[in-house]
Each structure stands twice: as C-alpha cells, then as structure tokens.
Design an enzyme around this catalytic site. Structure first.
Site, PDB file in Angstrom:
ATOM      1  N   HIS A  66      43.493  41.098  59.914  1.00  0.00           N
ATOM      2  CA  HIS A  66      43.535  40.176  58.506  1.00  0.00           C
ATOM      3  C   HIS A  66      43.787  40.955  57.339  1.00  0.00           C
ATOM      4  O   HIS A  66      43.068  41.804  57.186  1.00  0.00           O
ATOM      5  CB  HIS A  66      42.291  39.247  58.721  1.00  0.00           C
ATOM      6  CG  HIS A  66      42.282  37.989  57.480  1.00  0.00           C
ATOM      7  ND1 HIS A  66      42.972  37.165  57.862  1.00  0.00           N
ATOM      8  CD2 HIS A  66      41.805  38.085  56.436  1.00  0.00           C
ATOM      9  CE1 HIS A  66      42.798  36.146  56.771  1.00  0.00           C
ATOM     10  NE2 HIS A  66      41.961  36.737  55.890  1.00  0.00           N
ATOM     11  N   GLY A  94      34.892  40.494  58.278  1.00  0.00           N
ATOM     12  CA  GLY A  94      34.882  41.676  57.684  1.00  0.00           C
ATOM     13  C   GLY A  94      34.067  42.758  57.866  1.00  0.00           C
ATOM     14  O   GLY A  94      33.898  43.569  58.395  1.00  0.00           O
ATOM     15  N   HIS A 142      46.838  36.948  54.230  1.00  0.00           N
ATOM     16  CA  HIS A 142      46.088  35.749  53.652  1.00  0.00           C
ATOM     17  C   HIS A 142      46.395  35.936  52.134  1.00  0.00           C
ATOM     18  O   HIS A 142      45.686  36.869  51.575  1.00  0.00           O
ATOM     19  CB  HIS A 142      44.883  35.791  53.991  1.00  0.00           C
ATOM     20  CG  HIS A 142      43.843  34.668  53.143  1.00  0.00           C
ATOM     21  ND1 HIS A 142      42.593  34.435  53.049  1.00  0.00           N
ATOM     22  CD2 HIS A 142      44.400  33.762  52.620  1.00  0.00           C
ATOM     23  CE1 HIS A 142      42.080  33.551  52.388  1.00  0.00           C
ATOM     24  NE2 HIS A 142      43.025  33.097  52.104  1.00  0.00           N
ATOM     25  N   SER A 148      38.941  41.889  59.152  1.00  0.00           N
ATOM     26  CA  SER A 148      39.590  41.847  57.735  1.00  0.00           C
ATOM     27  C   SER A 148      39.592  43.264  57.029  1.00  0.00           C
ATOM     28  O   SER A 148      38.295  43.827  57.039  1.00  0.00           O
ATOM     29  CB  SER A 148      38.830  40.818  56.861  1.00  0.00           C
ATOM     30  OG  SER A 148      39.216  41.027  55.484  1.00  0.00           O
TER      31      SER A 148
END
Length: 226
Positions: A35, A199, A68, A11
C-alpha cells in the site's frame, strides 16, 4: 461466486523512508499488496511521496502496488500511477466530480480502479457507482496521517457495502484503511472487509513479515469461524 482470498497490504507510510527498498523486501514474501499512500498537502494536511518514488520502487519488488491517492485533482495525476505499473489506483470520491470517468481512464491505462470514502463521507451516494470499480476503500480513520486510532463505528459503511456487493453479485474488493492491527482486524473482517491496510502494525513489529502472516490468520479466523 468464489470467495477471493483475503489481502493484507502493508503501508509504507509507516516504513523507514531512508530504507524504503529494504522495508519493501522485508514483507515481500508475506504481503499480498504493497500500500502506497500519496498525499499532496492540499487534499490532506500531509505530504508524502509521489510518482518518482513509486517508479523507483516498482523496479525493486514484484509486489503489486496498491496506490492510495489522497490528492486534489486525481483526474490529472492518477493515470500516471497506472502507467508506472501500479496494480490498483484508488482516488477519493471527495476529490473527483466524475469518478466513473476516471475509473475508465485507469482501467484503460492498465490498472484496477479504486474509490476511497473518507471518515465523514456517507457511503450511500456512491453505492450505485460500484460496478465501475474494482476496489472500494473505506477509511476507518480520518485520511491524512498514519498511527490514528481505529473507529469501529465506521464499519457500518463496510457492512452496507458488503450487503450491496452481495445483492448485486459484484466483483469488488472492500478494503479498510486506518488503525488496522491485531486487535481490530477481526472486527473489520467480520463486517465484510476482504483487504486490509496495515502500517504501524507491520512496520512497528520486530518481524514485519510475521506480523503480516499473523494479521492474515486473524482475519481468516473471523471470516471462517475457525
């Protein structure tokens, strides 16, 4: 059905925003997806990046984008991310009154369609919608901020979704997002997740690419028993 390979999706919410292109390239040959968290300071109390940044990054890497959307009114904005070349566009069930219609719009625009379920949302009302989706993203924290602690009780939703997918022979990714790291990814994989957003565990490491490879190895060990 063949079992698809596991997906690790770093992420960029945890990356250095001043060096986004370099941060993306640091995981390019290790990650499966990238992501991209889009927050609007309305649906969640945080503000991140939007469509122009995604369009710019799209030219900087070959990695598939896993977008997302933590935003209000995804019917208005989500197709633009598909048009920008996102591989998968996920929106929140809590923000959309007709998820199936938006999933159709996303597929028509050229992307996969994902449905996200936040921490406090029961999964059961959405299980029958899953044939319309390619990805089910289950939050293992409260959506809106990176760096939160993983909540293991939320894996019950993953188990319920995996049972539903198996009983219906569905082709669906079950993705988990929130607190995924070396000490939690095996639990998530054992519960039935097959895509993992990470992340801080990636971008907080000295070698982000090696962190991705290690996470994938841990998840594979949990699913194969090796």
């Amino acid at each position: 059905m063949t079992v698809p390979p596991l997906i690790v999706a770093p992420s960029i919410l945890a990356a250095d925003f001043a060096r986004l292109a370099d941060e993306v390239r640091a995981v390019e040959h290790a990650a499966d997806w990238l992501h991209v968290d889009v927050m609007d300071n309305h649906f969640v109390p945080n503000l991140t990046i939007g469509l122009p940044v995604v369009q710019s990054l799209r030219a900087a890497t070959e990695l598939p984008f896993d977008v997302h959307l933590m935003i209000e009114d995804p019917r208005r904005w989500a197709p633009g991310y598909a048009d920008a070349g996102a591989y998968n566009v996920t929106f929140h069930a809590e923000a959309c009154d007709d998820p199936v219609a938006l999933a159709k719009d996303l597929r028509s625009a050229g992307s996969k369609a994902g449905l996200a379920i936040d921490r406090d949302t029961p999964i059961e009302p959405y299980l029958d919608l899953l044939p319309s989706f390619d990805t089910l993203l289950i939050m293992t924290i409260k959506a809106g901020f990176g760096g939160q602690r993983f909540i293991p009780q939320l894996l019950d939703k993953v188990r319920a979704a995996r049972r539903h997918v198996a009983s219906g022979h569905l082709e669906l990714r079950i993705e988990v997002d929130g607190g995924i790291a070396a000490d939690t990814i095996e639990q998530a994989a054992a519960a039935g997740a097959d895509a993992f957003v990470a992340g801080t565990a990636v971008y907080g490491a000295d070698d982000p690419a090696e962190a991705v490879r290690r996470l994938r190895g841990l998840a594979e060990r949990a699913t194969t028993g090796a």
